[in-house]
Every structure is written in structure tokens, then in C-alpha cells.
Design a protein around this motif. Sequence first.
Motif, PDB file in Angstrom:
ATOM      1  N   PHE A  95      56.543 -77.998 -12.708  1.00 45.81           N
ATOM      2  CA  PHE A  95      58.319 -77.306 -13.191  1.00 45.81           C
ATOM      3  C   PHE A  95      58.229 -76.127 -12.957  1.00 45.81           C
ATOM      4  N   VAL A  96      56.811 -75.222 -14.291  1.00 41.30           N
ATOM      5  CA  VAL A  96      57.353 -74.153 -14.035  1.00 41.30           C
ATOM      6  C   VAL A  96      57.098 -73.348 -12.383  1.00 41.30           C
ATOM      7  N   LEU A  97      56.044 -73.636 -11.291  1.00 40.38           N
ATOM      8  CA  LEU A  97      55.830 -73.439 -10.081  1.00 40.38           C
ATOM      9  C   LEU A  97      57.157 -73.196  -9.391  1.00 40.38           C
ATOM     10  N   TYR A  98      57.729 -74.473  -9.930  1.00 40.32           N
ATOM     11  CA  TYR A  98      59.024 -74.770  -8.814  1.00 40.32           C
ATOM     12  C   TYR A  98      60.419 -74.189  -9.019  1.00 40.32           C
ATOM     13  N   ILE A  99      60.361 -73.613 -10.482  1.00 43.60           N
ATOM     14  CA  ILE A  99      61.738 -73.326 -10.648  1.00 43.60           C
ATOM     15  C   ILE A  99      61.230 -71.353 -11.082  1.00 43.60           C
ATOM     16  N   GLY A 100      59.701 -71.358 -10.752  1.00 38.91           N
ATOM     17  CA  GLY A 100      59.701 -69.404 -10.093  1.00 38.91           C
ATOM     18  C   GLY A 100      60.050 -69.634  -8.817  1.00 38.91           C
ATOM     19  N   ILE A 101      59.496 -70.511  -8.148  1.00 32.50           N
ATOM     20  CA  ILE A 101      59.687 -69.671  -6.971  1.00 32.50           C
ATOM     21  C   ILE A 101      61.130 -69.913  -6.002  1.00 32.50           C
ATOM     22  N   VAL A 102      61.860 -71.054  -6.549  1.00 31.87           N
ATOM     23  CA  VAL A 102      63.280 -71.306  -6.231  1.00 31.87           C
ATOM     24  C   VAL A 102      64.268 -70.744  -6.940  1.00 31.87           C
ATOM     25  N   THR A 103      63.978 -69.122  -7.980  1.00 32.08           N
ATOM     26  CA  THR A 103      64.591 -68.932  -8.661  1.00 32.08           C
ATOM     27  C   THR A 103      64.847 -67.773  -8.500  1.00 32.08           C
ATOM     28  N   ILE A 104      63.273 -67.587  -8.644  1.00 33.37           N
ATOM     29  CA  ILE A 104      62.370 -65.841  -8.208  1.00 33.37           C
ATOM     30  C   ILE A 104      62.057 -65.604  -7.021  1.00 33.37           C
ATOM     31  N   GLY A 105      61.665 -65.931  -6.511  1.00 32.84           N
ATOM     32  CA  GLY A 105      61.162 -66.077  -5.337  1.00 32.84           C
ATOM     33  C   GLY A 105      61.897 -66.056  -4.323  1.00 32.84           C
ATOM     34  N   LEU A 106      62.768 -66.944  -3.813  1.00 31.11           N
ATOM     35  CA  LEU A 106      62.719 -67.409  -2.325  1.00 31.11           C
ATOM     36  C   LEU A 106      64.351 -66.013  -2.101  1.00 31.11           C
ATOM     37  N   PRO A 107      64.494 -65.491  -3.159  1.00 28.63           N
ATOM     38  CA  PRO A 107      65.898 -64.620  -2.832  1.00 28.63           C
ATOM     39  C   PRO A 107      64.817 -63.345  -2.351  1.00 28.63           C
ATOM     40  N   PHE A 108      63.676 -63.201  -2.468  1.00 28.51           N
ATOM     41  CA  PHE A 108      63.105 -62.083  -1.834  1.00 28.51           C
ATOM     42  C   PHE A 108      62.778 -62.153  -0.436  1.00 28.51           C
ATOM     43  N   ILE A 109      62.731 -63.303   0.026  1.00 30.38           N
ATOM     44  CA  ILE A 109      62.252 -64.008   1.384  1.00 30.38           C
ATOM     45  C   ILE A 109      63.023 -63.506   2.557  1.00 30.38           C
TER      46      ILE A 109
END
Length: 227
Positions: A168-182
Motif C-alpha cells: 500500500f505504501v508503494l501504491y499510494i506513494g506512486i499514485v498520489t505523489i509520483g504520477l503528477p511528476f510524469i
Amino acid sequence: MKALIYKELKLAMHPICYLFIFLFPFMLLIPSYPLGIGFIYVLACYPILFLGANKGQQSNDLLYSTLLPVRKKDIVLARIFTVIFMQVVFMLTMSALYPLARMIHTAVAQSSSQPGGYTIPGLGLDSFVLVLAFAVIGYAVADLIFFPIYYKKGRSIVMSTLFTILGFVLYIGIVTIGLPFIPGLEILNELHLGIQFAILGAAILASFGLHFAVYRISSKRLEKVDF
């Protein structure tokens, strides 16, 4: 079934679980804090709930439940209802705090000497409904990991908790923090509110389907456990 749910809420849930689901939504009020982090603390209640903690000791809640004149699949269903209850209460509490968070964030941004004020990494308050949608799916997937592992033997609390929280930590980190930087996905912070609610509705429907799978798999595994 009603009696099982009553047992869950009155006996199985340790008071600290209620503290977690009502306290950690207030993390939304912290300026410049990632929105997705607070959702992790609901999963921290799982080992407390499944251990049947009472003053730090195991109370053999699962064994006790299987000795009751109830079906094993109803035991699983009552526990699924309990964790969904925690998730929903957490998100409703956070949603109720959203207007206050908006006011605090605006005030801090206006008083900041930094250009542009303080910003939330990743998805910001404008994408709050979208964050809720991601959390709904994340919780359902987390349950799909946790429940089948735990009910395979009825005591795999460490392994199930480890895989669930890490995933869950990996998932929530990717979708809520990482995605907008792509490149190209920065538009997620500019989605129309109607589109966000549509995504949230789709996420809730998907969550029902995933939790049905959780129920089927976990109940079948519990039926095979010999206490």
C-alpha cells in the motif's frame, strides 16, 4: 450476522483503532504534507484488530469465533465489514476536515515569503476527490492481499501485515505523489470536479467487486483451517 458485527465493534476492535481512524485524518491539516500518507494508518489497525489485542495480549478471537454457532464464512464477512467500516469512517472524517484544510493551506500560502507559497507534493487539495478514489482502490487491493494470507492458516499476522502495508505504501506513494511528476500527467491536478467524482464512483464499484473476491477466497481458506 448482526450479532457478529456487534461483537466486532464492541469486543474485537481495540480502542486504539478508533483513535487511529479519528485522529490521523487531521494530518490533512498539515501544510505541505502529502495527502496520501494519512491513509496508511488505517492499515496499522489491522494487526491490532486481527490479534484481538487486549492490553497487549492475544485473546484468540478467531478461535473463539469459530466455536460460536455461526458459519465460518460469516466470520470472514463480519471482519471485512469491520475493516471497511474503519476505512469509510477515516475517509468521511478526512472529507469533513477538507474545508478547514483548504482555509489553512490558503492562509499559509498567502503568508509565505516563498514564491508560490507552500505546495503539497504530488496531488494537491484540488485533487482531493481523486485521492479518495485512489485510496478506495488501494484499500480494496490491500484487503485482497491481507485477508487471503491471514485466513490461509488463521495466524499469519506478521506476513500478511508486512506485505499489505509495504504494498500500500508503494501504491499510494506512486499514485498520489509520483504520477503528477510524469510528463503529461500533471493534468491530474487540474481535473474537473465532476470527472473526479465519476472516477470515485467507478472506484467504489470496483471496490465492491474486489471485496467480493476477498470474501470468496478468504472464506474458502478459513473453511480448510483446522483449529
